[in-house]
Enzyme design. Sequence first.
Site, PDB file in Angstrom:
ATOM      1  N   GLU A  47      -0.702  -6.093  14.070  1.00  0.00           N
ATOM      2  CA  GLU A  47      -1.450  -5.511  15.183  1.00  0.00           C
ATOM      3  C   GLU A  47      -1.712  -6.499  16.320  1.00  0.00           C
ATOM      4  O   GLU A  47      -2.860  -6.746  16.701  1.00  0.00           O
ATOM      5  CB  GLU A  47      -2.761  -4.907  14.665  1.00  0.00           C
ATOM      6  CG  GLU A  47      -2.521  -3.820  13.633  1.00  0.00           C
ATOM      7  CD  GLU A  47      -3.791  -3.209  13.045  1.00  0.00           C
ATOM      8  OE1 GLU A  47      -4.895  -3.695  13.358  1.00  0.00           O
ATOM      9  OE2 GLU A  47      -3.674  -2.258  12.268  1.00  0.00           O
ATOM     10  N   ASN A  98       3.978  -5.661  12.556  1.00  0.00           N
ATOM     11  CA  ASN A  98       3.454  -4.351  12.147  1.00  0.00           C
ATOM     12  C   ASN A  98       2.338  -3.941  13.109  1.00  0.00           C
ATOM     13  O   ASN A  98       1.466  -4.755  13.437  1.00  0.00           O
ATOM     14  CB  ASN A  98       2.904  -4.478  10.719  1.00  0.00           C
ATOM     15  CG  ASN A  98       2.484  -3.156  10.108  1.00  0.00           C
ATOM     16  OD1 ASN A  98       3.288  -2.241   9.997  1.00  0.00           O
ATOM     17  ND2 ASN A  98       1.222  -3.065   9.695  1.00  0.00           N
ATOM     18  N   HIS A 117      -0.476   6.152  11.364  1.00  0.00           N
ATOM     19  CA  HIS A 117      -1.734   6.835  11.050  1.00  0.00           C
ATOM     20  C   HIS A 117      -1.873   7.993  12.039  1.00  0.00           C
ATOM     21  O   HIS A 117      -2.362   7.828  13.157  1.00  0.00           O
ATOM     22  CB  HIS A 117      -2.916   5.875  11.180  1.00  0.00           C
ATOM     23  CG  HIS A 117      -2.879   4.745  10.209  1.00  0.00           C
ATOM     24  ND1 HIS A 117      -3.029   4.934   8.857  1.00  0.00           N
ATOM     25  CD2 HIS A 117      -2.698   3.416  10.387  1.00  0.00           C
ATOM     26  CE1 HIS A 117      -2.960   3.764   8.234  1.00  0.00           C
ATOM     27  NE2 HIS A 117      -2.750   2.826   9.140  1.00  0.00           N
ATOM     28  N   GLU A 171       2.357   2.661   6.797  1.00  0.00           N
ATOM     29  CA  GLU A 171       0.985   3.015   6.397  1.00  0.00           C
ATOM     30  C   GLU A 171       0.703   4.494   6.655  1.00  0.00           C
ATOM     31  O   GLU A 171      -0.360   4.871   7.143  1.00  0.00           O
ATOM     32  CB  GLU A 171      -0.044   2.150   7.155  1.00  0.00           C
ATOM     33  CG  GLU A 171       0.163   0.667   6.984  1.00  0.00           C
ATOM     34  CD  GLU A 171      -0.879  -0.186   7.716  1.00  0.00           C
ATOM     35  OE1 GLU A 171      -1.955   0.359   8.071  1.00  0.00           O
ATOM     36  OE2 GLU A 171      -0.637  -1.391   7.922  1.00  0.00           O
ATOM     37  N   ASP A 176      -0.380   8.170   6.958  1.00  0.00           N
ATOM     38  CA  ASP A 176      -1.291   9.242   6.571  1.00  0.00           C
ATOM     39  C   ASP A 176      -1.416  10.188   7.755  1.00  0.00           C
ATOM     40  O   ASP A 176      -0.985   9.876   8.865  1.00  0.00           O
ATOM     41  CB  ASP A 176      -2.656   8.736   6.066  1.00  0.00           C
ATOM     42  CG  ASP A 176      -3.309   7.689   6.965  1.00  0.00           C
ATOM     43  OD1 ASP A 176      -3.167   7.775   8.199  1.00  0.00           O
ATOM     44  OD2 ASP A 176      -3.971   6.775   6.432  1.00  0.00           O
TER      45      ASP A 176
END
Length: 488
Positions: free
Chosen positions: A168, A209, A245, A273, A275
């Site tokens: 990030e 990432n 996300h 990651e 979701d």
Amino acid sequence: MRPFTRKPRRSPRSRPGALAVAMGLAVAPVFAVVAAPPADAASTLRSLAEAQNRYIGTELTGNMVNNATITSLAGTQFDMVTPGNEMKWDTTEPRNGSYNFGPGDNVVSFAQAHTMRVRGHNLVWHAQLPGWVNSLPRNQVQGAMEAHITTEVNHYKGKIYAWDVINEPFNEDGSLRQDAFTNAMGTGYLADAIRTAHNADPNAVLYINDYNIEGENAKSNGLYSLAQSLLSQGVPLGGIGLESHFIVGQVPSSMLANMQRFAALGLDVAITELDDRIQLPASSSSLQQQANDYATVVKDCLAVTRCPGVSQWGVGDADSWIPGTFPGYGAASMYDNNYQPKSAYNATATALGGPPPTGGGGPLHAVGAGKCLDVPNSTTAAGTQVQIRDCSGGSNQTFTHSSSGALSVYNGGDCLDANGKGTSPGTKVIIWPCNGQANQQWTVNADGTVTGAQSGLCLDVTGGSTANSALVELWTCNGRSNQQWTLG
């Protein structure tokens, strides 16, 4: 896609510090078999992904590694694991030069026991950074960063498939964050961190990432320019991690094109990651949209040769970070709060090349009550009588009608069953492990009735009730609305 608020650290109950206190350095996890279908190994997510030369991963953190339900499901369905907190700087080096690899070692041991690869997460991040790093004089930050990376990567050398070396690093406008590393080294810290990790383990794939870079936008453009620059300098950057996300229904339409442009640079592009959060309570339509979203992401990965796989953040809704971070949202994963597969699971399996549900399926709507056939409390206990309840889209309300006539729930784990092979009015309709016998065979008729193949009786809501928890039985067909059903 709606602007996304940065994913913060986990709540204290799932922090790695709590894990270390509870577990010491290496408490062996306990494993058990749970009713988490499908049982056929050929149809697990991991086997389907491997057949496509991809992986399907999950995240474990905190006490999840001590939960037998979670570990059994994770070890059966997934072939890649990411430690949520156990390899971050505040856990691995809480004090300068003092290392704690116990929590991370435990995740690695679990992965090795289940023939899973490990994604190292992460080495350099502005968050979950111990205070001593931020307190260092600027001329000492580079040395501390290089020592940390070298020590951790060396510790796990040969055990880690890929590292999120930089996590990030970007603001939403595509500029680099200001943190301890940029303040001390400027943009040069990125190349230095990746080179340092490569020197420690030349075989690991090294990633940057980030979130909100899934589609083409200012942030992903900034990362694309950075990647071009690093590669032109000979920096051994190996991949880009798209955290993914999402909010349900907001997977960017430019995601595939964005992945393809990074891949064209010679980089792997992984979903790291995933979701897909839903505003609660989750409706059947939002759960179906979630299934569509999961399928879209998987299909995008399959369409890009350099997409090695997809990892979900967490195993099921019960361990998701979403409700604690985004109040009013949840239900973000492929498995519900009881670790039963949702429509997103079926969509993922189908997208990976698995067969679609046989004979059609979905909720079985009770027309007269405006509710759905429901297994109480999502139990898997054999002999439980089914009922009607407000439609939720949960796995306990999702039925598949097979070509042999079975009406199965939990992706084939249990079947609707005439209790005791009863053929008289008033016989309870229960769930029972599927066995193919006549009292588990049903005909979905054009007139809206569902009849038992053995008894010829109709699926009936007792007493014509429209209330939640009204029980379902067999009764002589009479054409009334409490015997009318629609599937799907």
